[in-house]
Design an enzyme around this catalytic site. Structure first.
Site, PDB file in Angstrom:
ATOM      1  N   CYS A  95      71.292  31.184  47.529  1.00  0.00           N
ATOM      2  CA  CYS A  95      70.838  29.809  47.557  1.00  0.00           C
ATOM      3  C   CYS A  95      70.966  29.202  46.171  1.00  0.00           C
ATOM      4  O   CYS A  95      70.621  29.830  45.165  1.00  0.00           O
ATOM      5  CB  CYS A  95      69.412  29.768  48.089  1.00  0.00           C
ATOM      6  SG  CYS A  95      68.206  29.067  47.018  1.00  0.00           S
ATOM      7  N   GLU A  96      71.508  28.007  46.134  1.00  0.00           N
ATOM      8  CA  GLU A  96      71.782  27.408  44.827  1.00  0.00           C
ATOM      9  C   GLU A  96      70.528  26.849  44.167  1.00  0.00           C
ATOM     10  O   GLU A  96      70.554  26.471  43.008  1.00  0.00           O
ATOM     11  CB  GLU A  96      72.850  26.317  44.950  1.00  0.00           C
ATOM     12  CG  GLU A  96      72.416  25.072  45.694  1.00  0.00           C
ATOM     13  CD  GLU A  96      73.575  24.086  45.842  1.00  0.00           C
ATOM     14  OE1 GLU A  96      74.735  24.499  45.707  1.00  0.00           O
ATOM     15  OE2 GLU A  96      73.291  22.903  46.112  1.00  0.00           O
ATOM     16  N   HIS A  97      69.436  26.786  44.892  1.00  0.00           N
ATOM     17  CA  HIS A  97      68.202  26.263  44.303  1.00  0.00           C
ATOM     18  C   HIS A  97      67.399  27.357  43.607  1.00  0.00           C
ATOM     19  O   HIS A  97      66.690  27.086  42.648  1.00  0.00           O
ATOM     20  CB  HIS A  97      67.337  25.587  45.381  1.00  0.00           C
ATOM     21  CG  HIS A  97      68.052  24.470  46.072  1.00  0.00           C
ATOM     22  ND1 HIS A  97      68.018  24.274  47.440  1.00  0.00           N
ATOM     23  CD2 HIS A  97      68.838  23.489  45.578  1.00  0.00           C
ATOM     24  CE1 HIS A  97      68.753  23.223  47.749  1.00  0.00           C
ATOM     25  NE2 HIS A  97      69.271  22.727  46.648  1.00  0.00           N
ATOM     26  N   HIS A  98      67.459  28.581  44.115  1.00  0.00           N
ATOM     27  CA  HIS A  98      66.657  29.661  43.536  1.00  0.00           C
ATOM     28  C   HIS A  98      67.487  30.878  43.134  1.00  0.00           C
ATOM     29  O   HIS A  98      66.965  31.820  42.561  1.00  0.00           O
ATOM     30  CB  HIS A  98      65.574  30.101  44.535  1.00  0.00           C
ATOM     31  CG  HIS A  98      64.677  28.976  44.970  1.00  0.00           C
ATOM     32  ND1 HIS A  98      64.920  28.231  46.106  1.00  0.00           N
ATOM     33  CD2 HIS A  98      63.579  28.449  44.408  1.00  0.00           C
ATOM     34  CE1 HIS A  98      63.983  27.296  46.224  1.00  0.00           C
ATOM     35  NE2 HIS A  98      63.160  27.402  45.208  1.00  0.00           N
ATOM     36  N   GLN A 136      73.124  26.525  53.033  1.00  0.00           N
ATOM     37  CA  GLN A 136      73.718  26.984  54.295  1.00  0.00           C
ATOM     38  C   GLN A 136      74.500  25.872  54.998  1.00  0.00           C
ATOM     39  O   GLN A 136      75.533  26.123  55.622  1.00  0.00           O
ATOM     40  CB  GLN A 136      72.614  27.534  55.197  1.00  0.00           C
ATOM     41  CG  GLN A 136      73.162  28.207  56.454  1.00  0.00           C
ATOM     42  CD  GLN A 136      72.060  28.817  57.297  1.00  0.00           C
ATOM     43  OE1 GLN A 136      71.097  29.362  56.767  1.00  0.00           O
ATOM     44  NE2 GLN A 136      72.192  28.714  58.608  1.00  0.00           N
ATOM     45  N   HIS A 164      66.507  33.220  54.495  1.00  0.00           N
ATOM     46  CA  HIS A 164      66.572  32.794  53.096  1.00  0.00           C
ATOM     47  C   HIS A 164      65.456  33.475  52.319  1.00  0.00           C
ATOM     48  O   HIS A 164      64.282  33.253  52.601  1.00  0.00           O
ATOM     49  CB  HIS A 164      66.420  31.274  53.005  1.00  0.00           C
ATOM     50  CG  HIS A 164      67.592  30.534  53.584  1.00  0.00           C
ATOM     51  ND1 HIS A 164      68.343  29.652  52.860  1.00  0.00           N
ATOM     52  CD2 HIS A 164      68.153  30.584  54.812  1.00  0.00           C
ATOM     53  CE1 HIS A 164      69.314  29.175  53.621  1.00  0.00           C
ATOM     54  NE2 HIS A 164      69.218  29.721  54.812  1.00  0.00           N
ATOM     55  N   CYS A 166      64.449  32.849  49.485  1.00  0.00           N
ATOM     56  CA  CYS A 166      63.600  31.909  48.739  1.00  0.00           C
ATOM     57  C   CYS A 166      62.428  31.457  49.605  1.00  0.00           C
ATOM     58  O   CYS A 166      61.447  30.927  49.103  1.00  0.00           O
ATOM     59  CB  CYS A 166      64.400  30.713  48.225  1.00  0.00           C
ATOM     60  SG  CYS A 166      65.308  29.815  49.462  1.00  0.00           S
TER      61      CYS A 166
HETATM   62 ZN   LIG Z   1      66.270  28.548  47.779  1.00  0.00          ZN
END
Ligand SMILES: [Zn+2]
Length: 212
Positions: A95-98, A136, A164, A166
């Site tokens: 995941c590109e956020h976490h 995703q 996920h 995250c």
């Molecule tokens: Zn994430």
């Protein structure tokens, strides 16, 4: 939504020189200190080098051109014009956020028009996009659009079910939740019967084939 642009460029950071291995290792040492541990203690001494090598593997998709993977197609299919489905392709992404794992499976179907492709190539296209920093939704669209663009079939369907980390190991800590995304084009989008047939093929499996 027809086009989702590839990750990044807008910051311009991509044009900067890629950091060296030593710079990547220094960044990992910083994160270890940020976690409140000592990067010099024995157990952690080789960790920055290992992490940098892991990153090379986990993010190897940036170096792969997914279009080139599909270039070799076969036209001698004796008029086969039914759904081709590769299901339960394991997906390992981040995941590109976490920057934590997204683990799941991907089902890729298409309705050929003259041309088919070796089925392992479909899985390789999925990997090429999965081994990047992702969400995703974009992963789903990128796989479908690439197949559509190169094979120009009567339709493409990509369905991804994934967990996920995250969400399971941090934040709301919800375990066993999966997210499902799909992208349908052509006959799968326009013809409800074809779409139903595809979803039945994805869902219709023998006991024991579901474990991931
Ligand atoms: Zn994430």
């Amino acid at each position: 939504m027809n086009e989702i642009s590839p990750p990044l460029p807008e910051t311009g950071l991509r044009s900067e020189a890629r950091p060296t291995q030593a710079e990547a290792e220094a960044a990992v040492r910083t994160l270890i200190r940020w976690a409140n541990d000592d990067p010099l203690r024995e157990g952690l001494r080789d960790t920055p080098a290992r992490v940098a090598r892991s990153y090379k593997e986990m993010f190897s998709g940036y170096a792969i051109d997914p279009v080139a993977l599909l270039e070799r197609t076969f036209e001698d299919v004796d008029g086969y014009d039914e759904i081709v489905l590769l299901r339960d392709i394991r997906i390992e992404s981040h995941c590109e956020h976490h920057m934590v794992p997204i683990i799941g499976k991907c089902h890729i179907g298409y309705m050929p028009l003259k041309r088919v492709v070796g089925i392992s190539k479909l899985a390789r296209v999925a990997d090429a996009f999965a081994r990047r920093l992702q969400i995703q939704e974009r992963l789903t669209v990128q796989i479908a659009n690439t197949i559509e663009q190169v094979l120009q079939p009567r339709g493409v369907a990509v369905v991804i079910e994934a967990g996920h980390q995250c969400m399971s190991t941090r934040g709301v800590h919800k375990v066993g939740v999966s997210m499902v995304t799909s992208r349908m084009t052509g006959c799968f989008r326009d013809d409800p019967a074809t779409r139903r047939e595809l979803l039945a093929m994805i869902g219709n499996r023998s006991p024991g084939s579901m474990e991931s």
